[in-house]
Design a protein around this motif. Structure first.
Motif, PDB file in Angstrom:
ATOM      1  N   ARG A  25      86.058 -36.782  46.249  1.00 11.71           N
ATOM      2  CA  ARG A  25      86.582 -36.568  44.710  1.00 11.71           C
ATOM      3  C   ARG A  25      86.425 -37.815  43.731  1.00 11.71           C
ATOM      4  N   GLY A  26      86.341 -39.133  44.313  1.00 11.91           N
ATOM      5  CA  GLY A  26      86.303 -40.266  43.507  1.00 11.91           C
ATOM      6  C   GLY A  26      84.929 -40.491  42.626  1.00 11.91           C
ATOM      7  N   ILE A  27      83.880 -39.568  43.037  1.00 12.06           N
ATOM      8  CA  ILE A  27      82.760 -40.054  42.370  1.00 12.06           C
ATOM      9  C   ILE A  27      82.539 -39.216  40.989  1.00 12.06           C
ATOM     10  N   TYR A  28      83.460 -37.974  40.788  1.00 12.94           N
ATOM     11  CA  TYR A  28      83.757 -37.149  39.847  1.00 12.94           C
ATOM     12  C   TYR A  28      84.419 -37.508  38.819  1.00 12.94           C
ATOM     13  N   GLY A  29      83.797 -37.655  37.648  1.00 12.46           N
ATOM     14  CA  GLY A  29      84.820 -37.926  36.402  1.00 12.46           C
ATOM     15  C   GLY A  29      85.056 -36.418  35.463  1.00 12.46           C
ATOM     16  N   ALA A  54      90.803 -23.633  42.495  1.00 12.03           N
ATOM     17  CA  ALA A  54      89.922 -24.497  43.279  1.00 12.03           C
ATOM     18  C   ALA A  54      89.414 -25.441  42.165  1.00 12.03           C
ATOM     19  N   THR A  55      89.190 -26.807  42.535  1.00  9.90           N
ATOM     20  CA  THR A  55      88.617 -27.761  41.661  1.00  9.90           C
ATOM     21  C   THR A  55      87.216 -27.910  41.645  1.00  9.90           C
ATOM     22  N   ALA A  56      86.342 -27.645  40.703  1.00  6.70           N
ATOM     23  CA  ALA A  56      84.847 -27.774  40.719  1.00  6.70           C
ATOM     24  C   ALA A  56      84.551 -28.971  40.174  1.00  6.70           C
ATOM     25  N   CYS A  57      83.676 -29.826  40.637  1.00  4.54           N
ATOM     26  CA  CYS A  57      83.261 -31.144  40.121  1.00  4.54           C
ATOM     27  C   CYS A  57      81.921 -31.006  39.902  1.00  4.54           C
ATOM     28  N   ALA A  58      81.192 -31.801  39.060  1.00  2.00           N
ATOM     29  CA  ALA A  58      79.735 -31.860  38.808  1.00  2.00           C
ATOM     30  C   ALA A  58      79.529 -33.336  38.290  1.00  2.00           C
ATOM     31  N   ARG A  59      78.733 -33.763  38.551  1.00  5.44           N
ATOM     32  CA  ARG A  59      78.114 -35.064  37.977  1.00  5.44           C
ATOM     33  C   ARG A  59      76.321 -35.263  37.957  1.00  5.44           C
ATOM     34  N   ALA A 119      80.931 -30.880  43.971  1.00  3.89           N
ATOM     35  CA  ALA A 119      81.790 -30.651  45.156  1.00  3.89           C
ATOM     36  C   ALA A 119      82.729 -29.355  44.609  1.00  3.89           C
ATOM     37  N   LEU A 120      83.400 -28.714  45.544  1.00  5.69           N
ATOM     38  CA  LEU A 120      84.391 -27.794  45.449  1.00  5.69           C
ATOM     39  C   LEU A 120      85.682 -28.183  46.139  1.00  5.69           C
ATOM     40  N   PHE A 121      86.809 -28.041  45.621  1.00  2.00           N
ATOM     41  CA  PHE A 121      88.026 -28.560  46.522  1.00  2.00           C
ATOM     42  C   PHE A 121      89.101 -27.360  46.234  1.00  2.00           C
ATOM     43  N   ASP A 122      89.652 -27.314  47.414  1.00  2.12           N
ATOM     44  CA  ASP A 122      90.783 -26.137  47.388  1.00  2.12           C
ATOM     45  C   ASP A 122      92.108 -26.899  47.091  1.00  2.12           C
ATOM     46  N   ASP A 123      93.091 -26.046  46.957  1.00  3.50           N
ATOM     47  CA  ASP A 123      94.462 -26.390  46.511  1.00  3.50           C
ATOM     48  C   ASP A 123      95.053 -27.761  47.067  1.00  3.50           C
ATOM     49  N   GLU A 124      94.694 -27.949  48.458  1.00  4.86           N
ATOM     50  CA  GLU A 124      95.119 -29.203  49.167  1.00  4.86           C
ATOM     51  C   GLU A 124      94.211 -30.374  49.022  1.00  4.86           C
ATOM     52  N   LEU A 175      73.814 -41.933  33.005  1.00 10.48           N
ATOM     53  CA  LEU A 175      74.797 -40.865  33.962  1.00 10.48           C
ATOM     54  C   LEU A 175      74.643 -41.083  35.225  1.00 10.48           C
ATOM     55  N   ALA A 176      73.501 -41.169  35.697  1.00  7.04           N
ATOM     56  CA  ALA A 176      73.224 -41.214  37.122  1.00  7.04           C
ATOM     57  C   ALA A 176      73.707 -42.491  37.801  1.00  7.04           C
ATOM     58  N   ALA A 177      73.556 -43.511  37.101  1.00  6.09           N
ATOM     59  CA  ALA A 177      73.912 -45.020  37.495  1.00  6.09           C
ATOM     60  C   ALA A 177      75.474 -45.077  37.318  1.00  6.09           C
ATOM     61  N   SER A 178      76.226 -44.058  36.445  1.00  2.00           N
ATOM     62  CA  SER A 178      77.632 -44.638  36.147  1.00  2.00           C
ATOM     63  C   SER A 178      78.379 -44.272  37.362  1.00  2.00           C
ATOM     64  N   LEU A 179      79.482 -44.739  37.566  1.00  2.00           N
ATOM     65  CA  LEU A 179      80.539 -44.828  38.835  1.00  2.00           C
ATOM     66  C   LEU A 179      81.110 -43.225  39.020  1.00  2.00           C
ATOM     67  N   ASN A 180      81.166 -42.703  37.859  1.00  2.00           N
ATOM     68  CA  ASN A 180      81.765 -41.258  37.768  1.00  2.00           C
ATOM     69  C   ASN A 180      81.054 -40.099  37.164  1.00  2.00           C
ATOM     70  N   GLY A 181      79.794 -40.586  36.844  1.00  2.00           N
ATOM     71  CA  GLY A 181      79.113 -39.450  35.968  1.00  2.00           C
ATOM     72  C   GLY A 181      79.141 -39.176  34.496  1.00  2.00           C
ATOM     73  N   LEU A 182      80.012 -40.270  34.101  1.00  2.00           N
ATOM     74  CA  LEU A 182      80.371 -39.875  32.567  1.00  2.00           C
ATOM     75  C   LEU A 182      79.885 -41.308  31.910  1.00  2.00           C
ATOM     76  N   PRO A 183      79.622 -41.090  30.628  1.00  2.00           N
ATOM     77  CA  PRO A 183      79.087 -42.105  29.813  1.00  2.00           C
ATOM     78  C   PRO A 183      79.849 -43.303  29.893  1.00  2.00           C
ATOM     79  N   THR A 184      79.437 -44.529  29.793  1.00  2.00           N
ATOM     80  CA  THR A 184      80.153 -45.951  29.922  1.00  2.00           C
ATOM     81  C   THR A 184      80.306 -46.458  28.470  1.00  2.00           C
TER      82      THR A 184
END
Length: 147
Positions: free
Chosen positions: A8-12, A79-84, A98-103, A138-147
């Motif tokens: 989960r930590g790689i997705y901003g 669910a929490t749906a992440c993209a990067r 990645a898709l994460f459930d309530d837990e 974006l691909a090189a960033s730690l979380n997929g967001l602009p730096t």
């Protein structure tokens, strides 16, 4: 850079998705097709809000989807749906999900190959230099967001 898509930590960027009763299949869990829809919602939002921000218009289409299902999900819930962005190439980019459930358990990971398309010819085309530079960042960033 190699990413663990289940981390989960790689997705901003993430969206909160509501699980619907209509998503339940005959086995009593959320249908695998619904997983794809939940992740698509996150990908489309990420591309609109983050990837295309401040760039000249460009067209992307899905070229390939590769999904690994890891856990079941059940109605009701969210669910929490992440993209990067995880890779950029001349004519395509790779979006990790990645898709994460309530837990906070990872229930699925997905790689989507997105192809740069010329709408007039229907063929792939190289990204414009400004677009390619932004994708690389974006691909090189730690979380997929602009730096």
């Amino acid at each position: 850079m190699v990413f663990d898509l289940a981390d989960r930590g790689i997705y901003g960027f993430a969206t909160s998705e509501r699980l619907r009763f209509a998503d339940v299949d005959a086995n009593g869990h959320i249908n695998n097709g619904a997983f794809l829809q939940l992740l698509e919602s996150s990908r489309v939002s990420y591309l609109r809000a983050i990837v295309r921000a401040g760039l000249p218009p460009f067209r992307l289409v899905v070229g390939r989807l590769e999904i690994d299902f890891r856990r079941q999900m059940f109605y009701p819930g969210t669910a929490t749906a992440c993209a990067r962005l995880i890779e950029a190439h001349d004519r395509k980019c790779l979006v990790g999900h990645a898709l994460f459930d309530d837990e906070e358990n990872c229930t699925a990971v997905l790689k989507a190959v997105m192809v740069s398309l010329n709408e007039e010819t229907g063929r792939s085309v190289p990204f414009a230099p400004a677009v390619r530079t932004a994708l690389d960042r974006l691909a090189a960033s730690l979380n997929g967001l602009p730096t």
